[in-house]
Design a protein around this motif. Structure first.
Motif, short mmCIF file in Angstrom:
data_model
loop_
_atom_site.label_atom_id
_atom_site.label_comp_id
_atom_site.label_asym_id
_atom_site.label_seq_id
_atom_site.Cartn_x
_atom_site.Cartn_y
_atom_site.Cartn_z
N THR A 74 0.81 -1.22 0.00
CA THR A 74 0.00 0.00 0.00
C THR A 74 0.84 1.26 0.00
OG1 THR A 74 -0.22 0.07 2.42
CG2 THR A 74 -1.88 -1.19 1.19
N ARG A 77 1.29 4.38 -4.53
CA ARG A 77 0.12 5.25 -4.65
C ARG A 77 -0.90 4.70 -5.64
NH1 ARG A 77 3.02 11.27 -4.84
NH2 ARG A 77 4.00 11.13 -2.77
N HIS A 102 -1.28 -0.27 7.73
CA HIS A 102 -1.15 1.08 8.28
C HIS A 102 -2.09 2.06 7.56
CE1 HIS A 102 1.20 1.96 4.72
NE2 HIS A 102 1.26 3.23 5.06
N ARG A 103 -2.55 1.71 6.34
CA ARG A 103 -3.50 2.55 5.61
C ARG A 103 -4.82 1.83 5.38
NH1 ARG A 103 -1.11 4.45 0.16
NH2 ARG A 103 -2.91 5.86 0.26
N LYS A 106 -8.39 3.67 5.31
CA LYS A 106 -8.68 4.49 4.14
C LYS A 106 -8.77 3.67 2.85
CE LYS A 106 -6.54 8.78 5.82
NZ LYS A 106 -6.26 8.30 7.18
N LEU A 107 -8.10 2.52 2.82
CA LEU A 107 -7.95 1.80 1.56
C LEU A 107 -8.82 0.57 1.40
CD1 LEU A 107 -4.11 1.91 0.80
CD2 LEU A 107 -5.95 2.95 -0.51
N SER A 139 0.69 1.24 15.96
CA SER A 139 -0.50 1.30 15.12
C SER A 139 -1.51 0.18 15.38
CB SER A 139 -0.08 1.26 13.65
OG SER A 139 0.81 0.19 13.40
#
Length: 327
Positions: A74, A77, A102-103, A106-107, A139
Motif C-alpha cells: 500500500t 500510490r 497502516h493505511r 482508508k484503503l 499502530s
C-alpha cells in the motif's frame, strides 16, 4: 486444464502468483527490517503497463490467483489501479493482498471495489507494547479498529498473520483464541525462517510450528480440507469458534510437496522458490509488451523449479530478508 498450464517437473500445477509491487516498507519488524528500510523505494518498480503484461501472461498460462505483496504494497500510490489490473484479467479467480494495514482504514473499501477478495493483515501481537516492540510502530489500535469495521460491514475474507517467536508464542496463542472466538476470521501463525541476516534471532527465537499444531489438535481443532488455490497454510476450525487458526510451517516434512506458487519481485525478477539461489529477469519481455515471449519463457523456467527449499541445510539461498520478495 489448459495445455498452457505451468506444470513443474514434480507434477505440481502452478496456479498462484505472488507479485511484490514494491520492496519499500515503513515498519521496522525485528524479524525482517530491524534497522528499517535502507534508502529509498526502488526507482525502477514495475509500471502499470508492465504489470498488465506480466499478469496477462501468467493468466494465459493457467494462473488463477494473485497475491499483491511488498515490502508494504500500500506504499504504492497506484495500488488500487494495480488491483484493478489483476482482477480484470480473464482467468484470474482471486486477487488478495498482504499488508501491514497502516493505511487499511482508508484503503479497504477502494481495494475491495477494485477486486481485492481477501486481506492478509500483519498482527504480530494483540498487546500494544509487544506489537510496538516487534514492529517499531504504535499502530495496533487503528489496525484492529479497521478490522472490526470490515467485519461490521459484512466482509468476511480476512486473515491475520503473526510471526511465531518463542518469547511471545504462548501469549499470542491465548490472545488469538479469545479474538477468534466470536469473530469470523482466521489467525495464522508463521514459523520463523532463517534468512541471511537473521541467524542470531533465529537461533534465539525459533519455535517449531508443530508445537502449536499439537496444542490445537489436543483442544479439538480440526484440519480443514485444502483447495487447489490454497496457500501454504494448514487451516484449522473448531465447532465452538467463529474463526479459525492457520499454521505455516516451512520446516515441516512435506511443506513443499504441494507448492503451487511462483514469485515476481517489484523489478520483474522471478523466483521459482522463496529461498532459491538464482532469479530470472523478465523485464525485457515486460518492456517490450511481449506476452507470447513471456509465456514461452515461463514454460522454460518452470522446467527447472526445484523440488523444495534447502532450509533444513541452513541454506536460505539469496534471501537476505523477506521484504525483498514479500514472503
Amino acid at each position: 486444464m489448459s495445455s498452457a498450464a505451468l506444470i513443474d517437473p514434480f507434477q505440481r500445477r502452478i496456479a498462484y502468483l505472488r507479485l511484490s509491487v514494491t520492496d519499500f516498507c515503513n515498519y521496522r519488524c525485528v524479524y525482517c527490517l530491524p534497522e528499517g528500510y535502507q534508502g529509498c523505494a526502488t526507482p525502477d518498480e514495475l509500471s502499470l503497463a508492465e504489470i498488465e503484461i506480466l499478469v496477462r501472461a501468467f493468466a494465459e498460462s493457467g494462473t488463477e490467483k494473485i497475491r499483491l505483496t511488498g515490502g508494504e504494497p500500500t506504499m504504492r500510490r497506484d495500488i488500487v489501479e494495480i488491483a484493478q489490473i489483476c482482477a480484470a484479467q480473464a482467468g484470474i479467480k482471486k486477487v488478495a493482498i498482504t499488508t501491514n494495514a497502516h493505511r487499511l482504514d482508508k484503503l479497504y473499501r477502494p481495494l475491495i471495489d477494485a477486486g481485492i477478495a481477501q486481506f492478509n493483515i500483519s498482527v504480530d501481537s494483540f498487546r500494544e507494547e509487544t506489537f510496538r516492540r516487534m514492529t517499531g510502530r504504535n499502530s495496533l489500535a487503528g489496525i484492529l479498529q479497521a478490522v472490526e469495521k470490515m467485519l461490521d460491514e459484512g466482509f468476511r475474507h480476512i486473515k491475520l498473520n503473526a510471526l511465531l517467536m518463542r518469547e511471545t508464542a504462548s501469549e499470542t496463542l491465548a490472545d488469538t483464541l479469545a479474538f477468534v472466538k466470536e469473530r469470523p476470521l482466521t489467525m495464522r501463525f508463521i514459523e520463523l525462517m532463517r534468512t541471511n541476516d537473521n541467524t542470531a534471532l533465529y537461533e534465539k527465537s525459533h519455535i517449531s510450528a508443530a508445537e502449536i499444531t499439537q496444542m490445537l489438535l489436543a483442544e479439538g481443532w480440526v484440519l480443514r480440507e485444502r483447495t487447489p488455490l490454497s496457500g501454504p497454510a494448514l487451516e484449522f476450525s473448531h465447532a465452538d469458534y467463529a474463526g479459525g487458526i492457520g499454521i505455516i510451517a516451512p520446516y515441516s516434512k512435506d511443506f513443499c510437496s504441494s507448492c503451487n506458487r511462483l514469485r515476481v519481485t517489484s523489478t520483474g525478477k522471478m523466483h521459482l522458490c522463496l529461498f532459491d539461489s538464482i532469479n530470472y529477469d523478465l523485464r525485457d519481455y515486460l518492456r517490450a509488451g511481449d506476452v507470447q515471449g513471456l509465456k514461452a519463457q515461463l514454460q522454460r523456467l518452470i522446467a527447472v523449479k526445484p523440488a523444495s527449499h534447502q532450509l533444513h541445510s541452513n541454506d536460505s539461498g539469496i534471501m537476505a530478508h523477506l521484504a525483498q520478495i514479500g514472503g
